[in-house]
Design an enzyme around this catalytic site. Sequence first.
Site, PDB file in Angstrom:
ATOM      1  N   TYR A  54      49.769  62.648  17.358  1.00 52.87           N
ATOM      2  CA  TYR A  54      49.663  62.499  16.064  1.00 52.87           C
ATOM      3  C   TYR A  54      49.267  61.094  15.623  1.00 52.87           C
ATOM      4  O   TYR A  54      49.710  60.066  16.259  1.00 52.87           O
ATOM      5  CB  TYR A  54      51.161  62.784  15.435  1.00 52.87           C
ATOM      6  CG  TYR A  54      51.287  64.287  15.650  1.00 52.87           C
ATOM      7  CD1 TYR A  54      50.452  65.175  15.097  1.00 52.87           C
ATOM      8  CD2 TYR A  54      52.796  64.832  15.936  1.00 52.87           C
ATOM      9  CE1 TYR A  54      51.011  66.882  15.299  1.00 52.87           C
ATOM     10  CE2 TYR A  54      53.008  65.951  16.092  1.00 52.87           C
ATOM     11  CZ  TYR A  54      52.259  66.870  15.735  1.00 52.87           C
ATOM     12  OH  TYR A  54      52.476  68.119  15.941  1.00 52.87           O
ATOM     13  N   HIS A 174      43.145  75.743  19.007  1.00 50.82           N
ATOM     14  CA  HIS A 174      44.029  74.699  18.679  1.00 50.82           C
ATOM     15  C   HIS A 174      45.003  75.228  17.207  1.00 50.82           C
ATOM     16  O   HIS A 174      44.463  75.823  16.375  1.00 50.82           O
ATOM     17  CB  HIS A 174      43.633  73.328  18.442  1.00 50.82           C
ATOM     18  CG  HIS A 174      44.493  72.154  18.410  1.00 50.82           C
ATOM     19  ND1 HIS A 174      45.240  71.924  17.177  1.00 50.82           N
ATOM     20  CD2 HIS A 174      44.743  71.261  19.392  1.00 50.82           C
ATOM     21  CE1 HIS A 174      45.832  70.822  17.465  1.00 50.82           C
ATOM     22  NE2 HIS A 174      45.721  70.545  18.762  1.00 50.82           N
TER      23      HIS A 174
END
Length: 207
Positions: A54, A174
């Site tokens: 992230y 994903h």
Amino acid sequence: MDETKKDYWDSLEEFVLELPEEPPTFPPRELIFNAFHQTRYHDVKVVILGQDPYHNEGQAHGLSFSVPRGVSLPPSLRNIYRELEDDLGASPGLDGDLHHWAKQGVLLLNTVLTVEAHQPHSHRKKGWEDFTDAVIQKLVERESPIAFVLWGKPAQKKKDLILIPPHCIIESAHPSPLSARRGFFGSRPFSKINDWLNEQSQSPIQW
């Protein structure tokens, strides 16, 4: 596995050591290899392979898709929890910290282990892909079979490294909002993993 003796390692190490303080890099340097500290080599039963960490402040802590307690769930993790609930009827956790998966033998690995703030894909082709290739190859050498979960195209590029029986490959789009509706939702990875683990006489994961 001693990757420090490989040609690519020196340039990768230099790249990491020379990263500036601004813009910041995630995860913090001391957590880059956190996945390997939380899930030891001989304990790995499942590998969940993502893309890169992230890229917003306070999110990445070295486990793919996981965030520390108290941090709002990123969209990808919200979609993972949604699929978990649809798949197994399991109520998602109260937070996004996936250490409890890691402690059960789920190696939460990204193909690239660092990222520049707010710049996804920014640390590709710096050597991390060579390192994670080596990690996967070492895991594949084990006699005890492993389930490899490949979410997204960067993870699926590793598939050729795994195509050796008796390992299991589970792949889909994903869980990012950009792709989750193109094959992640409805893929039922959690029940597939546990069904396969039961077939291998291994204990299922308490998701």
